[in-house]
Write an enzyme that holds these catalytic residues in place. Structure first.
Site, short mmCIF file in Angstrom:
data_model
loop_
_atom_site.label_atom_id
_atom_site.label_comp_id
_atom_site.label_asym_id
_atom_site.label_seq_id
_atom_site.Cartn_x
_atom_site.Cartn_y
_atom_site.Cartn_z
CE LYS A 115 -0.24 -0.08 5.03
NZ LYS A 115 -0.96 -0.68 6.16
CE1 TYR A 155 11.74 33.63 1.87
CE2 TYR A 155 12.02 31.25 1.69
CZ TYR A 155 11.67 32.46 1.12
OH TYR A 155 11.26 32.51 -0.18
C1 LIG Z 1 -0.27 -1.59 6.93
C2 LIG Z 1 -0.81 -2.86 7.41
C3 LIG Z 1 0.03 -3.94 7.69
C4 LIG Z 1 1.53 -3.83 7.68
O1 LIG Z 1 1.97 -3.14 8.84
P1 LIG Z 1 3.53 -2.92 9.13
O2 LIG Z 1 3.56 -2.35 10.49
O3 LIG Z 1 4.00 -1.95 8.10
O4 LIG Z 1 4.19 -4.21 9.00
C5 LIG Z 1 -0.57 -5.14 8.00
N1 LIG Z 1 -1.91 -5.28 8.08
C6 LIG Z 1 -2.75 -4.25 7.83
C7 LIG Z 1 -4.22 -4.45 7.94
C8 LIG Z 1 -2.23 -3.01 7.50
O5 LIG Z 1 -3.06 -2.00 7.27
#
Ligand SMILES: *Cc1c(COP(=O)(O)O)cnc(C)c1O
Length: 382
Positions: free
Chosen positions: A43, A274
């Site tokens: 993702k 700045y």
């Molecule tokens: C993002 C996610 C993961 C992975 O989590 P990490 O901490 O990056 O390993 C696993 N399961 C779900 C449902 C997630 O949303």
């Protein structure tokens, strides 16, 4: 600077992604996973590393499935030719049901609200589809509570074209090894799984482990694990996790580099940038780099961050602007226009980690990787 089809040359600012590091990290996860399959979380454009390229590597290494948050991400994977199951972990709603079914994505449902639409489009496509159900086993974010789960599974299975294939949950604090919370969540998950197996005759698969669950929670593997951050070479608990790891160290896959675009010799007592938030306390060699908050190098890093030049640490001085940042390069030896500057990653025997930057930014390594990766050109190296 984000690449686009009008790009005429490479940007000086560059994210490099090490395919070798990704493969290594997958192997480390596989070691922890035992017999469980690995669903590789890709993702958020693979946490800023490039979804299509990373997914290709993880599938080659043996990932049994890919995980994204939204249907649009899943469609990109299908368009790129991936045929493994692609889980839509943020859930399906009525509006996304048709696209999920037509693209053969694996719906995660959080309640019964999209079941009718999913069944309708599955029937139209002349197929039955596998559904995974999100159980809230203590995360307190999304899904159905244990007391409602059997009814939900039965409701799914009552639709002619829908089958419950799996039940999943998520740990809220698997990154915190001091907390007993994960054992409680695991117990809730296990007892709910037993209840489902007792009440409903067919067997589903179960999965709960993110990276923290996979690395730190004993017995959280079940049928499949869902690592994300660890695949990209960071520990879910950041520097603490890296320090505590004794073998099979994860390798950070992302580096962020740029080049010096001007070197200036500035007198003592001069305000720079700045707001003149920094005054030189000595005659100072200032290296100017073409990186700013538009590249994800947040203004919060002003007067705080460090970079590497000639293998030495050098501090950011003054405010980070949209496209320019100033470095006090007085103590790093000779500096010339065109010299490489490392914002994230190793140079010589020094290294700046995402955890360190996260500390300066008051956030977690996940956010640093997403930010840098999303806002800059990327190249893969092997
Ligand atoms: C993002 C996610 C993961 C992975 O989590 P990490 O901490 O990056 O390993 C696993 N399961 C779900 C449902 C997630 O949303």
């Amino acid at each position: 600077m984000v690449s686009n089809r009008y790009a005429v040359m490479e940007s000086l600012n560059k994210i490099t992604i090490s395919a070798g590091a990704l493969r290594h990290n997958f192997a480390v996860c596989r070691h922890h996973a035992g017999d469980a399959g690995i669903l590789a979380m890709v993702k958020a454009d693979a946490y800023g590393h490039g979804m299509i390229e990373c997914a290709g590597i993880f599938v080659e290494e043996g990932a049994v499935a890919l995980g994204v948050a939204e249907v649009v991400e899943g469609i990109k994977l299908r368009k790129a030719g991936f045929t493994v199951p692609v889980f839509i972990l943020a859930g399906i709603i009525n509006q996304t049901s048709q696209a999920a079914v037509e693209n053969n994505l694996t719906p995660v449902v959080v309640d019964n609200s999209a079941l009718g639409e999913l069944n309708k489009y599955a029937r139209r496509a002349g197929k039955e589809i596998d559904i995974h159900v999100k159980l809230d086993a203590g995360m307190g974010r999304q899904g159905t509570l244990p007391e409602g789960i059997v009814a939900l599974v039965k409701e799914i299975d009552a639709y002619p074209c829908l089958n419950t294939k799996g039940v999943l949950a998520h740990f809220p604090m698997a990154d915190d090894r001091q907390s007993s919370n994960s054992d409680d969540v695991l117990e809730t998950f296990s007892s709910t799984a037993r209840l489902i197996e007792k009440e409903i005759p067919h067997h589903c698969m179960y999965h709960i482990a993110n990276s923290g669950g996979l690395f730190y929670v004993r017995g959280a593997q079940f049928d499949m694990v869902r690592p994300g951050i660890s695949l990209y070479g960071c520990y879910p608990d950041g520097e603490t996790g890296r320090q505590a790891a004794t073998k099979n160290l994860l390798k950070p896959a992302m580096c962020f580099t740029t080049s010096v675009i001007q070197v200036r010799n500035v007198d003592k007592g001069v305000g720079v940038g700045y707001g003149h938030s920094f005054f030189t306390g000595r005659p100072t060699t200032v290296a100017v780099i073409p990186v700013g908050y538009e590249d994800g190098y947040l203004r919060k890093l002003s007067n705080t961050a460090q970079v590497l030049i000639n293998g030495h640490r050098a501090p950011v001085i003054g405010r980070i602007s949209m496209n320019l940042t100033l470095i006090d390069a007085t103590d790093v030896g000779p500096v010339n226009v065109g010299d490489q500057v490392v914002l994230l990653g190793p140079q010589g025997s020094e290294e700046i980690t995402a955890d360190e930057i996260a500390g300066w930014m008051d956030t977690i390594n996940y956010e640093v990787l997403c930010l840098f990766g999303h806002m800059n050109d990327r190249v893969f190296i092997d």
